[in-house]
Scaffold this motif. Structure first.
Motif, PDB file in Angstrom:
ATOM      1  N   LEU A  91       0.724  -1.080   0.025  1.00 39.00           N
ATOM      2  CA  LEU A  91       0.189   0.054   0.089  1.00 39.00           C
ATOM      3  C   LEU A  91       0.990   1.305   0.028  1.00 39.00           C
ATOM      4  CD1 LEU A  91      -3.026  -1.024   2.378  1.00 39.00           C
ATOM      5  CD2 LEU A  91      -3.002  -1.261  -0.027  1.00 39.00           C
ATOM      6  N   ASN A  92       2.152   1.252  -0.206  1.00 35.40           N
ATOM      7  CA  ASN A  92       2.993   2.430  -0.356  1.00 35.40           C
ATOM      8  C   ASN A  92       2.491   3.191  -1.389  1.00 35.40           C
ATOM      9  OD1 ASN A  92       4.576   1.431   1.669  1.00 35.40           O
ATOM     10  ND2 ASN A  92       6.285   0.726   0.354  1.00 35.40           N
ATOM     11  N   GLY A  93       2.272   4.623  -1.457  1.00 34.52           N
ATOM     12  CA  GLY A  93       1.850   5.388  -2.615  1.00 34.52           C
ATOM     13  C   GLY A  93       0.587   5.095  -2.915  1.00 34.52           C
ATOM     14  N   ILE A  94      -0.408   4.430  -2.065  1.00 37.43           N
ATOM     15  CA  ILE A  94      -1.990   4.138  -2.392  1.00 37.43           C
ATOM     16  C   ILE A  94      -2.609   5.284  -2.767  1.00 37.43           C
ATOM     17  CG2 ILE A  94      -2.414   4.033  -0.422  1.00 37.43           C
ATOM     18  CD1 ILE A  94      -3.856   1.776  -2.821  1.00 37.43           C
ATOM     19  N   VAL A  95      -2.500   6.548  -2.084  1.00 36.81           N
ATOM     20  CA  VAL A  95      -3.281   7.587  -2.539  1.00 36.81           C
ATOM     21  C   VAL A  95      -2.864   8.298  -3.602  1.00 36.81           C
ATOM     22  CG1 VAL A  95      -4.010   9.981  -1.637  1.00 36.81           C
ATOM     23  CG2 VAL A  95      -3.721   7.928   0.075  1.00 36.81           C
ATOM     24  N   GLY A  96      -3.500   8.489  -4.608  1.00 35.51           N
ATOM     25  CA  GLY A  96      -3.280   9.008  -5.783  1.00 35.51           C
ATOM     26  C   GLY A  96      -2.795   7.952  -6.863  1.00 35.51           C
ATOM     27  N   ARG A  97      -2.666   6.649  -6.470  1.00 36.70           N
ATOM     28  CA  ARG A  97      -2.140   5.567  -7.550  1.00 36.70           C
ATOM     29  C   ARG A  97      -3.637   5.149  -8.560  1.00 36.70           C
ATOM     30  NH1 ARG A  97       0.549   1.367  -4.368  1.00 36.70           N
ATOM     31  NH2 ARG A  97      -1.468   0.268  -4.070  1.00 36.70           N
ATOM     32  N   LYS A  98      -3.360   4.609  -9.448  1.00 36.20           N
ATOM     33  CA  LYS A  98      -4.476   3.949 -10.210  1.00 36.20           C
ATOM     34  C   LYS A  98      -4.423   2.558  -9.970  1.00 36.20           C
ATOM     35  CE  LYS A  98      -5.363   3.820 -15.166  1.00 36.20           C
ATOM     36  NZ  LYS A  98      -4.871   3.690 -16.428  1.00 36.20           N
ATOM     37  N   ALA A  99      -5.863   2.337  -9.795  1.00 37.70           N
ATOM     38  CA  ALA A  99      -6.217   0.870  -9.101  1.00 37.70           C
ATOM     39  C   ALA A  99      -5.420  -0.200 -10.237  1.00 37.70           C
ATOM     40  CB  ALA A  99      -7.616   0.717  -9.222  1.00 37.70           C
ATOM     41  N   GLY A 100      -5.040  -1.289  -9.275  1.00 33.72           N
ATOM     42  CA  GLY A 100      -4.553  -2.578 -10.212  1.00 33.72           C
ATOM     43  C   GLY A 100      -3.379  -2.316 -10.947  1.00 33.72           C
ATOM     44  N   THR A 101      -2.540  -1.564 -10.231  1.00 33.19           N
ATOM     45  CA  THR A 101      -1.070  -1.279 -10.836  1.00 33.19           C
ATOM     46  C   THR A 101       0.220  -1.491 -10.145  1.00 33.19           C
ATOM     47  OG1 THR A 101      -1.202   1.018 -10.129  1.00 33.19           O
ATOM     48  CG2 THR A 101      -2.227   0.750 -12.193  1.00 33.19           C
ATOM     49  N   ILE A 102       0.421  -2.289  -9.273  1.00 36.70           N
ATOM     50  CA  ILE A 102       1.305  -2.782  -8.215  1.00 36.70           C
ATOM     51  C   ILE A 102       1.974  -3.928  -9.255  1.00 36.70           C
ATOM     52  CG2 ILE A 102       2.309  -3.842  -6.475  1.00 36.70           C
ATOM     53  CD1 ILE A 102       1.900  -0.832  -5.791  1.00 36.70           C
ATOM     54  N   GLU A 103       2.935  -3.748  -9.808  1.00 38.17           N
ATOM     55  CA  GLU A 103       3.726  -4.674 -10.515  1.00 38.17           C
ATOM     56  C   GLU A 103       4.016  -6.128  -9.812  1.00 38.17           C
ATOM     57  OE1 GLU A 103       8.017  -5.186 -13.318  1.00 38.17           O
ATOM     58  OE2 GLU A 103       6.765  -3.272 -13.106  1.00 38.17           O
ATOM     59  N   GLY A 104       3.666  -7.079 -10.104  1.00 37.53           N
ATOM     60  CA  GLY A 104       3.890  -8.371  -9.705  1.00 37.53           C
ATOM     61  C   GLY A 104       2.810  -8.851  -8.864  1.00 37.53           C
ATOM     62  N   PHE A 105       1.818  -7.974  -8.775  1.00 37.73           N
ATOM     63  CA  PHE A 105       0.588  -8.699  -7.753  1.00 37.73           C
ATOM     64  C   PHE A 105      -0.363  -9.100  -8.874  1.00 37.73           C
ATOM     65  CE2 PHE A 105      -3.190  -8.195  -5.587  1.00 37.73           C
ATOM     66  CZ  PHE A 105      -3.079  -9.049  -4.481  1.00 37.73           C
ATOM     67  N   LYS A 106      -1.074 -10.276  -8.575  1.00 35.11           N
ATOM     68  CA  LYS A 106      -2.074 -10.715  -9.273  1.00 35.11           C
ATOM     69  C   LYS A 106      -3.765 -10.157  -8.636  1.00 35.11           C
ATOM     70  CE  LYS A 106      -4.004 -15.097 -10.789  1.00 35.11           C
ATOM     71  NZ  LYS A 106      -4.863 -14.392 -12.244  1.00 35.11           N
ATOM     72  N   TYR A 107      -4.074  -9.093  -9.492  1.00 35.50           N
ATOM     73  CA  TYR A 107      -5.457  -8.497  -9.080  1.00 35.50           C
ATOM     74  C   TYR A 107      -6.412  -9.278  -9.688  1.00 35.50           C
ATOM     75  CZ  TYR A 107      -2.954  -4.123  -7.731  1.00 35.50           C
ATOM     76  OH  TYR A 107      -2.267  -3.333  -7.128  1.00 35.50           O
ATOM     77  N   SER A 108      -7.602  -8.955  -9.053  1.00 35.36           N
ATOM     78  CA  SER A 108      -8.924  -9.551  -9.693  1.00 35.36           C
ATOM     79  C   SER A 108      -9.293  -8.848 -10.779  1.00 35.36           C
ATOM     80  CB  SER A 108      -9.928  -9.274  -8.513  1.00 35.36           C
ATOM     81  OG  SER A 108     -10.063  -7.911  -8.284  1.00 35.36           O
ATOM     82  N   ASP A 109     -10.068  -9.390 -11.673  1.00 37.89           N
ATOM     83  CA  ASP A 109     -10.485  -8.760 -12.922  1.00 37.89           C
ATOM     84  C   ASP A 109     -11.436  -7.489 -12.590  1.00 37.89           C
ATOM     85  OD1 ASP A 109      -9.645 -10.836 -14.480  1.00 37.89           O
ATOM     86  OD2 ASP A 109     -11.487 -12.017 -14.685  1.00 37.89           O
ATOM     87  N   ALA A 110     -12.106  -7.516 -11.248  1.00 36.32           N
ATOM     88  CA  ALA A 110     -12.594  -6.308 -11.126  1.00 36.32           C
ATOM     89  C   ALA A 110     -11.879  -5.145 -10.830  1.00 36.32           C
ATOM     90  CB  ALA A 110     -13.701  -6.527  -9.939  1.00 36.32           C
ATOM     91  N   ASN A 111     -10.619  -5.383 -10.290  1.00 40.23           N
ATOM     92  CA  ASN A 111      -9.562  -4.271  -9.809  1.00 40.23           C
ATOM     93  C   ASN A 111      -9.160  -3.887 -11.120  1.00 40.23           C
ATOM     94  OD1 ASN A 111      -7.492  -2.806  -8.523  1.00 40.23           O
ATOM     95  ND2 ASN A 111      -8.485  -3.972  -6.622  1.00 40.23           N
ATOM     96  N   LEU A 112      -8.677  -4.776 -11.971  1.00 40.91           N
ATOM     97  CA  LEU A 112      -7.905  -4.371 -13.213  1.00 40.91           C
ATOM     98  C   LEU A 112      -8.895  -3.549 -14.195  1.00 40.91           C
ATOM     99  CD1 LEU A 112      -6.252  -7.802 -14.164  1.00 40.91           C
ATOM    100  CD2 LEU A 112      -5.158  -5.596 -13.215  1.00 40.91           C
TER     101      LEU A 112
END
Length: 128
Positions: A54-75
């Motif tokens: 969650l580093n830098g979460i405020v202001g970050r686009k959803a689903g964009t942390i490299e190497g994390f497998k997000y849900s389709d909804a988050n992507l």
């Protein structure tokens, strides 16, 4: 004590009480974050866990942390322009499943508005 002084004292107490309650409390946010630690990490040595860092979460686009497998909804949310503003985080932290249907986050939410504000204030310390 005359009425004017008593009224002033009551008004000051109400005003200060309201100000203190609405101010963000980073220390309380750190305490609230303990509920998140099982799935999320934050700080210098943060790593993806069940949830993304969650580093830098405020202001970050959803689903964009490299190497994390997000849900389709988050992507999809990220592709549609969802940015983690404080307002979006307030909505999401209240009820993640309602705010972003289909996401993988298994968390009931934080019902207390002040706790959500405090958590966001805490997370903002870890901006890039």
């Amino acid at each position: 004590m005359n009425r004017a002084v008593l009224f002033s004292a009551i008004a000051a107490t109400v005003f200060l009480g309201t100000t203190l309650v609405s101010a963000q409390d980073v220390e309380n946010g750190a305490d609230i974050f303990k509920r998140c630690r099982a799935c999320h990490d934050v700080g210098d040595n943060a790593k993806n866990k069940v949830g993304p860092i969650l580093n830098g979460i405020v202001g970050r686009k959803a689903g964009t942390i490299e190497g994390f497998k997000y849900s389709d909804a988050n992507l999809k949310a990220g592709a549609d322009g969802w940015v983690w503003t404080e307002e979006k985080m307030m909505e999401y932290l209240l009820n993640p499943r309602a705010a972003m249907p289909g996401n993988k986050m298994a968390f009931a939410g934080l019902k207390d508005e002040q706790d959500r504000k405090d958590l966001i204030a805490y997370l903002k310390q870890f901006s890039k």
